[in-house]
Each structure stands twice: as C-alpha cells, then as structure tokens.
Scaffold this motif. Structure first.
Motif, PDB file in Angstrom:
ATOM      1  N   LYS A 204       8.780 -28.302 -13.006  1.00 61.42           N
ATOM      2  CA  LYS A 204       8.705 -29.223 -14.006  1.00 61.42           C
ATOM      3  C   LYS A 204      10.177 -28.897 -14.963  1.00 61.42           C
ATOM      4  O   LYS A 204      10.757 -30.117 -15.568  1.00 61.42           O
ATOM      5  CB  LYS A 204       7.880 -29.857 -14.440  1.00 61.42           C
ATOM      6  N   ALA A 205      10.016 -27.662 -15.013  1.00 66.60           N
ATOM      7  CA  ALA A 205      11.156 -27.493 -15.781  1.00 66.60           C
ATOM      8  C   ALA A 205      12.732 -27.293 -15.826  1.00 66.60           C
ATOM      9  O   ALA A 205      13.798 -27.296 -15.679  1.00 66.60           O
ATOM     10  CB  ALA A 205      10.897 -25.538 -16.473  1.00 66.60           C
ATOM     11  N   MET A 206      12.954 -27.988 -14.245  1.00 64.21           N
ATOM     12  CA  MET A 206      14.230 -26.784 -13.301  1.00 64.21           C
ATOM     13  C   MET A 206      15.128 -28.569 -13.671  1.00 64.21           C
ATOM     14  O   MET A 206      14.137 -29.254 -13.491  1.00 64.21           O
ATOM     15  CB  MET A 206      13.918 -27.419 -12.186  1.00 64.21           C
ATOM     16  N   ASP A 207      16.240 -28.462 -13.886  1.00 61.81           N
ATOM     17  CA  ASP A 207      16.613 -29.408 -13.171  1.00 61.81           C
ATOM     18  C   ASP A 207      16.663 -30.436 -12.222  1.00 61.81           C
ATOM     19  O   ASP A 207      17.338 -31.445 -11.517  1.00 61.81           O
ATOM     20  CB  ASP A 207      18.660 -29.119 -14.079  1.00 61.81           C
ATOM     21  N   TYR A 208      16.887 -29.421 -11.135  1.00 62.75           N
ATOM     22  CA  TYR A 208      16.817 -29.521  -9.988  1.00 62.75           C
ATOM     23  C   TYR A 208      16.300 -29.577  -9.202  1.00 62.75           C
ATOM     24  O   TYR A 208      15.908 -28.217  -8.932  1.00 62.75           O
ATOM     25  CB  TYR A 208      18.288 -29.619  -9.059  1.00 62.75           C
ATOM     26  N   PRO A 209      14.891 -30.181  -8.352  1.00 61.11           N
ATOM     27  CA  PRO A 209      14.278 -28.938  -7.457  1.00 61.11           C
ATOM     28  C   PRO A 209      15.199 -28.319  -6.473  1.00 61.11           C
ATOM     29  O   PRO A 209      16.389 -28.663  -6.063  1.00 61.11           O
ATOM     30  CB  PRO A 209      13.290 -30.130  -7.091  1.00 61.11           C
ATOM     31  N   PRO A 210      14.412 -26.842  -5.792  1.00 61.74           N
ATOM     32  CA  PRO A 210      14.829 -26.403  -4.878  1.00 61.74           C
ATOM     33  C   PRO A 210      15.567 -27.210  -3.963  1.00 61.74           C
ATOM     34  O   PRO A 210      17.087 -26.406  -3.722  1.00 61.74           O
ATOM     35  CB  PRO A 210      14.140 -25.027  -4.271  1.00 61.74           C
ATOM     36  N   HIS A 211      15.510 -27.811  -3.220  1.00 64.92           N
ATOM     37  CA  HIS A 211      15.336 -28.814  -1.825  1.00 64.92           C
ATOM     38  C   HIS A 211      17.231 -29.211  -1.973  1.00 64.92           C
ATOM     39  O   HIS A 211      18.176 -29.016  -1.309  1.00 64.92           O
ATOM     40  CB  HIS A 211      15.473 -29.298  -0.937  1.00 64.92           C
ATOM     41  N   ALA A 212      17.314 -29.750  -3.462  1.00 60.37           N
ATOM     42  CA  ALA A 212      18.752 -30.851  -4.152  1.00 60.37           C
ATOM     43  C   ALA A 212      19.463 -29.559  -4.317  1.00 60.37           C
ATOM     44  O   ALA A 212      21.066 -30.445  -4.167  1.00 60.37           O
ATOM     45  CB  ALA A 212      18.309 -31.518  -5.989  1.00 60.37           C
ATOM     46  N   VAL A 213      19.477 -28.247  -4.660  1.00 54.32           N
ATOM     47  CA  VAL A 213      20.393 -27.434  -4.867  1.00 54.32           C
ATOM     48  C   VAL A 213      20.900 -27.010  -3.917  1.00 54.32           C
ATOM     49  O   VAL A 213      22.091 -26.927  -3.888  1.00 54.32           O
ATOM     50  CB  VAL A 213      19.457 -25.972  -5.616  1.00 54.32           C
ATOM     51  N   PHE A 214      19.332 -26.404  -3.014  1.00 54.48           N
ATOM     52  CA  PHE A 214      20.208 -26.844  -1.559  1.00 54.48           C
ATOM     53  C   PHE A 214      21.224 -28.241  -0.727  1.00 54.48           C
ATOM     54  O   PHE A 214      22.033 -27.878  -0.398  1.00 54.48           O
ATOM     55  CB  PHE A 214      19.909 -26.863  -0.125  1.00 54.48           C
ATOM     56  N   ARG A 215      21.326 -29.225  -1.659  1.00 55.62           N
ATOM     57  CA  ARG A 215      21.762 -29.960  -1.328  1.00 55.62           C
ATOM     58  C   ARG A 215      23.101 -29.900  -1.803  1.00 55.62           C
ATOM     59  O   ARG A 215      24.621 -30.030  -1.229  1.00 55.62           O
ATOM     60  CB  ARG A 215      21.415 -31.102  -1.484  1.00 55.62           C
ATOM     61  N   LEU A 216      23.425 -29.697  -3.313  1.00 54.31           N
ATOM     62  CA  LEU A 216      24.664 -29.740  -3.974  1.00 54.31           C
ATOM     63  C   LEU A 216      25.382 -28.418  -3.359  1.00 54.31           C
ATOM     64  O   LEU A 216      26.607 -28.257  -3.098  1.00 54.31           O
ATOM     65  CB  LEU A 216      23.980 -28.985  -4.896  1.00 54.31           C
ATOM     66  N   VAL A 217      24.885 -27.352  -2.239  1.00 58.21           N
ATOM     67  CA  VAL A 217      25.053 -26.562  -1.445  1.00 58.21           C
ATOM     68  C   VAL A 217      25.939 -26.835  -0.602  1.00 58.21           C
ATOM     69  O   VAL A 217      27.229 -27.030  -0.154  1.00 58.21           O
ATOM     70  CB  VAL A 217      24.402 -25.312  -1.194  1.00 58.21           C
ATOM     71  N   GLU A 218      25.559 -27.913   0.331  1.00 57.16           N
ATOM     72  CA  GLU A 218      25.874 -28.100   1.675  1.00 57.16           C
ATOM     73  C   GLU A 218      26.896 -29.098   1.215  1.00 57.16           C
ATOM     74  O   GLU A 218      28.306 -29.655   1.796  1.00 57.16           O
ATOM     75  CB  GLU A 218      24.770 -29.184   2.543  1.00 57.16           C
ATOM     76  N   LEU A 219      27.211 -30.215   0.570  1.00 54.66           N
ATOM     77  CA  LEU A 219      27.870 -30.986   0.302  1.00 54.66           C
ATOM     78  C   LEU A 219      29.641 -30.121  -0.805  1.00 54.66           C
ATOM     79  O   LEU A 219      30.757 -30.926  -0.820  1.00 54.66           O
ATOM     80  CB  LEU A 219      27.355 -31.802  -0.731  1.00 54.66           C
ATOM     81  N   GLY A 220      29.081 -28.543  -0.811  1.00 54.79           N
ATOM     82  CA  GLY A 220      31.021 -27.682  -1.552  1.00 54.79           C
ATOM     83  C   GLY A 220      30.974 -28.391  -2.873  1.00 54.79           C
ATOM     84  O   GLY A 220      31.263 -27.789  -3.337  1.00 54.79           O
ATOM     85  N   LEU A 221      28.999 -28.099  -3.472  1.00 53.73           N
ATOM     86  CA  LEU A 221      29.747 -29.130  -4.871  1.00 53.73           C
ATOM     87  C   LEU A 221      29.318 -27.383  -5.834  1.00 53.73           C
ATOM     88  O   LEU A 221      27.864 -27.020  -6.450  1.00 53.73           O
ATOM     89  CB  LEU A 221      28.222 -30.396  -5.459  1.00 53.73           C
ATOM     90  N   ARG A 222      29.892 -26.654  -5.939  1.00 56.27           N
ATOM     91  CA  ARG A 222      29.779 -25.596  -6.174  1.00 56.27           C
ATOM     92  C   ARG A 222      29.861 -25.411  -7.723  1.00 56.27           C
ATOM     93  O   ARG A 222      28.452 -24.327  -8.462  1.00 56.27           O
ATOM     94  CB  ARG A 222      31.250 -24.059  -5.872  1.00 56.27           C
ATOM     95  N   ARG A 223      30.072 -25.982  -8.532  1.00 55.87           N
ATOM     96  CA  ARG A 223      30.179 -26.095  -9.601  1.00 55.87           C
ATOM     97  C   ARG A 223      28.486 -26.231 -10.216  1.00 55.87           C
ATOM     98  O   ARG A 223      27.883 -26.068 -11.470  1.00 55.87           O
ATOM     99  CB  ARG A 223      31.050 -26.808 -10.423  1.00 55.87           C
ATOM    100  N   GLU A 224      28.834 -27.582  -9.849  1.00 52.39           N
ATOM    101  CA  GLU A 224      26.971 -27.793  -9.895  1.00 52.39           C
ATOM    102  C   GLU A 224      25.780 -27.160 -10.144  1.00 52.39           C
ATOM    103  O   GLU A 224      24.907 -26.918 -10.455  1.00 52.39           O
ATOM    104  CB  GLU A 224      26.266 -29.653  -9.325  1.00 52.39           C
ATOM    105  N   ALA A 225      25.686 -26.662  -8.638  1.00 51.12           N
ATOM    106  CA  ALA A 225      24.912 -26.133  -8.147  1.00 51.12           C
ATOM    107  C   ALA A 225      25.452 -24.152  -9.301  1.00 51.12           C
ATOM    108  O   ALA A 225      23.735 -24.136  -9.402  1.00 51.12           O
ATOM    109  CB  ALA A 225      25.568 -25.176  -5.971  1.00 51.12           C
ATOM    110  N   LEU A 226      25.602 -23.924  -9.261  1.00 51.25           N
ATOM    111  CA  LEU A 226      26.238 -22.863 -10.224  1.00 51.25           C
ATOM    112  C   LEU A 226      25.620 -22.607 -11.146  1.00 51.25           C
ATOM    113  O   LEU A 226      25.293 -21.681 -12.121  1.00 51.25           O
ATOM    114  CB  LEU A 226      27.259 -21.592  -9.971  1.00 51.25           C
ATOM    115  N   GLU A 227      26.013 -24.099 -12.003  1.00 53.57           N
ATOM    116  CA  GLU A 227      25.663 -24.221 -13.147  1.00 53.57           C
ATOM    117  C   GLU A 227      24.144 -24.898 -13.353  1.00 53.57           C
ATOM    118  O   GLU A 227      23.787 -24.903 -14.537  1.00 53.57           O
ATOM    119  CB  GLU A 227      26.731 -25.463 -13.889  1.00 53.57           C
ATOM    120  N   SER A 228      23.425 -25.035 -12.793  1.00 53.58           N
ATOM    121  CA  SER A 228      22.349 -26.071 -12.416  1.00 53.58           C
ATOM    122  C   SER A 228      21.471 -24.517 -13.400  1.00 53.58           C
ATOM    123  O   SER A 228      21.472 -23.382 -13.266  1.00 53.58           O
ATOM    124  CB  SER A 228      21.906 -25.949 -10.999  1.00 53.58           C
ATOM    125  N   SER A 229      20.321 -25.402 -14.305  1.00 54.33           N
ATOM    126  CA  SER A 229      19.080 -24.325 -14.751  1.00 54.33           C
ATOM    127  C   SER A 229      18.369 -23.841 -13.233  1.00 54.33           C
ATOM    128  O   SER A 229      17.567 -22.894 -13.698  1.00 54.33           O
ATOM    129  CB  SER A 229      18.487 -25.013 -15.815  1.00 54.33           C
TER     130      SER A 229
END
Length: 178
Positions: free
Chosen positions: A50-75
C-alpha cells in the motif's frame, strides 16, 4: 508511510525506451523478469504494498518495456524490505527482492532522483550494523537512524517495545535465552 499518488497514465513512446534495460537487469540479478505472469500475487502478499507507487509486478513491466527512468525512480524499489513474502508466493519462483536490490544499485550508480531518500539512510544503518556485529542489531539501527534524521520521539512507543523484546531475548546479565 503514506502511499505516493499513483503515476499518471500517459502514452509511452516505445521508440524512446531503453531496449537493453531488461537484459541488463536480468544479467545483474540472475533472474528473468520476462517470466513474470503479472498475476499480482506479489502485490497481494506484500506487507508494504500500500505504500508503493507501483506493485512489484508493475515495476517488472516497466523493466520489460525499457522504461529505465520510471523504474529506477520508483519508490517501490526502496520500500521493498526483502522479506521474501512475494517470492514465496510467486508461481514463477522469481527472486523479486533480488531484482529490487539490483534496481536500487542501478539507481545509486546512475545518480537518479531517489524516491525515498530516508529509506536509503535506513538501509545504510542496517548495513553498518551487519558490518559491526555480523548481524542486525535492531535497537541500535533505530537509535542511529533516529539520531541521523533528528526524529527523536517519533515512533517512541515502537522503540520501547523493541527494547522490551531485546531484554526478553537476552535474559539476565546479557546471556542468551533459548
């Protein structure tokens, strides 16, 4: 810890994505984020979800899509405490905390804006405790962290409970019980 507002939904320009990001994360973690089924089991089991901006699986989706900045700046990568609750429940047996750890290292190496800078300080205190004692000394970690953050009395009730637990575990004259 308050939940960060959800990131806005905006179109993703796939031409600007870092196509090597997924491969780099996979190589550095020894895992394969492509195996994620996006079943959301990790999110359902996470005690800090509940404290995360993205759930873990969504961070994986960012990685899969190559959204480097969004993944690395995620809380999310900083809020994850590596308790392994998500990995234990993951049907693909992905080491989710291991991948979060790699993403934290990458964020520090690349100097991106850290979403949760106070958590970085807390992680440093945990590592310092392990270096000093070969294990975590929870009470000292919290005391050092509170001193560093200058938050003397916030969460004092929790600190007293930890102190009582440490005394119960140690027993009289500091000898180990059990």
């Amino acid at each position: 810890m308050m939940k960060k507002e959800s990131p806005t939904s905006s179109p993703v320009d796939l031409n600007s994505c870092d196509r090597s990001f997924r491969r780099e994360v996979n190589e550095r973690s020894g895992e394969n984020v492509n195996l994620c089924l996006h079943c959301r089991t990790c999110a359902g089991g996470c005690p800090y979800g509940k404290a995360m901006d993205y759930p873990p699986h969504a961070v994986f989706r960012l990685v899969e899509l190559g959204l480097r900045r969004e993944a690395l700046e995620s809380s999310t990568i900083w809020i994850c405490v590596s308790c392994n609750t998500c990995s234990i429940q993951c049907p693909a047996a992905i080491d989710i905390p291991g991948i979060m750890d790699v993403l934290r290292h990458m964020a520090l190496e690349e100097g991106v804006k850290i979403a949760q800078p106070e958590i970085v300080r807390f992680h440093e205190e945990v590592l310092g405790s392990i270096e000093r004692y070969g294990r975590t000394h929870k009470l000292e970690i919290m005391l050092r962290y509170k001193l560093m953050m200058r938050q003397w009395f916030q969460d004092m009730d929790i600190g007293l409970k930890m102190l009582a637990a440490e005394s119960w575990i140690s027993g009289p004259q500091g000898s180990r019980v059990g």
